[in-house]
Design an enzyme around this catalytic site. Structure first.
Site, PDB file in Angstrom:
ATOM      1  N   SER A   2       6.566   6.249   9.802  1.00 24.77           N
ATOM      2  CA  SER A   2       5.186   6.669  10.426  1.00 24.77           C
ATOM      3  C   SER A   2       4.301   7.446   9.609  1.00 24.77           C
ATOM      4  CB  SER A   2       5.353   7.412  11.894  1.00 24.77           C
ATOM      5  OG  SER A   2       4.536   7.337  12.456  1.00 24.77           O
ATOM      6  N   ASP A  39      -2.085   5.337  10.578  1.00 24.38           N
ATOM      7  CA  ASP A  39      -1.208   5.711   9.876  1.00 24.38           C
ATOM      8  C   ASP A  39      -0.369   4.538   9.395  1.00 24.38           C
ATOM      9  OD1 ASP A  39       0.341   4.674  11.925  1.00 24.38           O
ATOM     10  OD2 ASP A  39       1.719   6.456  12.221  1.00 24.38           O
ATOM     11  N   ASP A  87       2.263   2.909   9.343  1.00 26.25           N
ATOM     12  CA  ASP A  87       2.818   1.689  10.191  1.00 26.25           C
ATOM     13  C   ASP A  87       2.054   1.175  11.381  1.00 26.25           C
ATOM     14  OD1 ASP A  87       3.263   4.020  11.704  1.00 26.25           O
ATOM     15  OD2 ASP A  87       5.259   3.102  12.658  1.00 26.25           O
ATOM     16  N   ASP A 142       0.872   2.405  14.354  1.00 28.76           N
ATOM     17  CA  ASP A 142       1.019   2.671  15.694  1.00 28.76           C
ATOM     18  C   ASP A 142       0.289   4.142  15.955  1.00 28.76           C
ATOM     19  OD1 ASP A 142       2.635   4.410  14.399  1.00 28.76           O
ATOM     20  OD2 ASP A 142       4.518   3.937  15.818  1.00 28.76           O
TER      21      ASP A 142
END
Length: 383
Positions: free
Chosen positions: A144, A291, A293, A295
Site C-alpha cells: 500500500s 498510493d 496500489d 486504493d
C-alpha cells in the site's frame, strides 16, 4: 521461538540461494534476532514487512509458505471451490512481480488455477477480477502506502473482500512459472479485464450531468506517486468527461524506490510538492494523488489565498457522502431503505449527514472486509 535455531535452519535449507545465505552470514547477532525471533503474522488484511531474507521479512520463501497455507484453506472447501481458481495482482514495488508469480505457481502446484495480471494493476481491480471471473479467492502483492523497504501480501475471498487465511507449518511446494502458463494453470489477465473493470466503474457514476457542466473550465492535477494508478485513473477520469487532467510527469514513471518522495503516502502533504508546482503553473484548483496500489487517495484544493491545503480523509468522506446522497436523489437512484456504513474511527459527522438525510448509519470495525461483511449482512436480512 529459538531465533538462533531458526536462523541455522534457514542457513542449511537447500531452498535458499548462495546469495541469500551470504546475506544471512553477514548479519550481526542483533540483526539475526530481528529477522528470526518469530514469523510475520497476518494482520487486518495479510502480511507486511521489510524485504530481506528471514522469517520475519518479506521474501520469496515467506510468500511460498503463506500461499501454501492459503491453498490448503481453499482445498479444504472442496473440489468445486478449488476449481473456481484464484486471481493474483501486484503493484509497482521492488520484487512485487516476482512474489506474485511465485504465489501463482504455488497455487498451480496445488491444482488451483490462477488468473494473473500481466502487469501491475490497482488494488480495486483484483477485487473486481475475483467477482467478475467467479474466483474462490484473490491475492495481491502490495504494501500500500508504506515506505519503499516494505512489501506485503493481501488475501481476498470470493466476495472480493479481504479475509486472512490460516498459517501452514511447512515450506510450500511450487512449480515452474513458464510451465504453469504453458499448461494453462496460470492465465494472464490484461486489457480485456481492464475494459470490464472500467465499464464497471462507469456504471457506478451517479450524476454525469454535473461533470458536463464544469468540464470545460475545471482543471485538476493527478499523481500516482510512481504506482499502479498511472494508467487506469486518468483513463477513468477521461471517460467520466474530465477534459483537463494534468499528470505529474516525474511521478508517472513506475518505480518501486519512489525516488521523488520520502514516503508514497498520499495523506502526507509534503509528497505533493511537484503536483502543487504543476497546479499553480496551469491554474488548477484540485489535486488528486493515489498510493502505490491505488486504493487510497489524498486530495488538495486551492484556497482563496492561492495556496493549496489538504482535505483530510474524514473531510473527504463527509463531502462524498453528502454528494452521493444528493446525486442519487437528483437522478432517482436512491434506494428505498438507504444505509450508510462507516468504521468506528470515522468522524461522527458522517452519521449526522446520513441521519439528517433519512439514512440509517452503521459502524463497523476498521477494514474493508468488515464493511463488506456488514453490507452482505444487511442485504441478506432484507434491510
Amino acid at each position: 521461538m529459538d531465533y538462533r535455531k531458526e536462523y541455522e535452519k534457514w542457513l542449511a535449507s537447500p531452498a535458499l540461494s548462495e546469495e541469500e545465505k551470504a546475506e544471512l552470514r553477514a548479519l550481526d547477532e542483533k540483526e539475526i534476532e530481528g529477522r528470526f525471533y518469530g514469523p510475520l503474522e497476518f494482520g487486518t488484511a495479510g502480511l507486511r514487512g521489510t524485504m530481506a531474507v528471514g522469517l520475519h521479512n518479506m521474501n520469496i520463501h515467506v510468500i511460498r509458505h503463506a500461499t501454501q497455507a492459503f491453498a490448503e484453506v481453499i482445498l479444504a472447501e472442496g473440489p468445486a471451490a478449488a476449481s473456481k481458481g484464484v486471481a493474483v495482482c501486484y503493484d509497482c514495488r521492488n520484487h512485487s512481480q516476482e512474489f506474485a508469480r511465485e504465489a501463482a505457481c504455488v497455487m498451480a502446484a496445488n491444482g488451483i488455477s490462477c488468473r494473473l495480471f500481466e502487469a501491475l494493476r490497482p488494488t480495486p481491480e483484483v477485487s473486481f477480477a475475483v467477482r467478475e471471473y467467479g474466483c474462490i479467492a484473490g491475492i495481491n502483492v502490495t504494501a500500500s502506502h508504506n515506505p519503499k523497504e516494505y512489501n506485503g501480501y493481501k488475501v481476498y475471498w470470493e466476495d472480493g473482500a479481504q479475509l486472512p487465511p490460516k498459517h501452514a507449518d511447512e515450506v510450500a511446494k511450487t512449480m515452474d512459472y513458464d510451465k504453469a502458463v504453458a499448461e494453462g494453470k496460470i492465465v494472464l489477465m490484461g486489457a480485456e479485464t481492464d475494459e470490464k473493470f472500467l465499464a464497471n466503474v462507469m456504471e457506478q457514476v451517479n450524476d454525469k450531468a454535473v461533470v458536463e457542466k464544469m468540464a470545460d473550465t475545471f482543471k485538476m492535477v493527478y499523481t500516482p506517486f510512481h504506482g499502479t494508478g498511472y494508467k487506469l485513473i486518468p483513463e477513468a477520469l477521461k471517460r467520466l468527461g474530465m477534459k483537463h487532467v494534468i499528470c505529474v510527469p516525474q511521478q508517472m514513471v513506475i518505480d518501486g524506490d519512489f525516488p521523488t518522495v520520502v514516503s508514497p503516502n498520499p495523506e502526507n502533504p509534503e509528497g505533493f510538492y511537484l503536483a502543487v508546482e504543476l497546479a499553480k503553473e496551469h491554474g488548477a484548483d484540485f489535486i488528486l494523488g493515489s498510493d502505490p496500489d491505488a486504493d487510497r487517495v489524498g486530495i488538495m484544493v486551492r484556497t482563496k489565498e492561492d495556496d493549496f491545503v489538504v482535505i483530510s480523509g474524514n473531510q473527504t468522506g463527509v463531502l462524498l457522502l453528502d454528494y452521493l446522497i444528493g446525486a442519487k436523489r437528483r437522478t432517482g437512484k436512491m434506494p428505498e431503505k438507504p444505509v450508510a456504513l462507516k468504521t468506528i474511527v470515522t468522524t461522527e459527522m458522517a452519521r449526522k449527514v446520513a441521519e439528517v438525510n433519512g439514512l440509517q448509519c452503521y459502524d463497523t470495525f476498521t477494514g474493508f472486509k468488515f464493511l463488506a461483511q456488514k453490507k452482505d449482512q444487511l442485504e441478506n436480512s432484507g434491510e
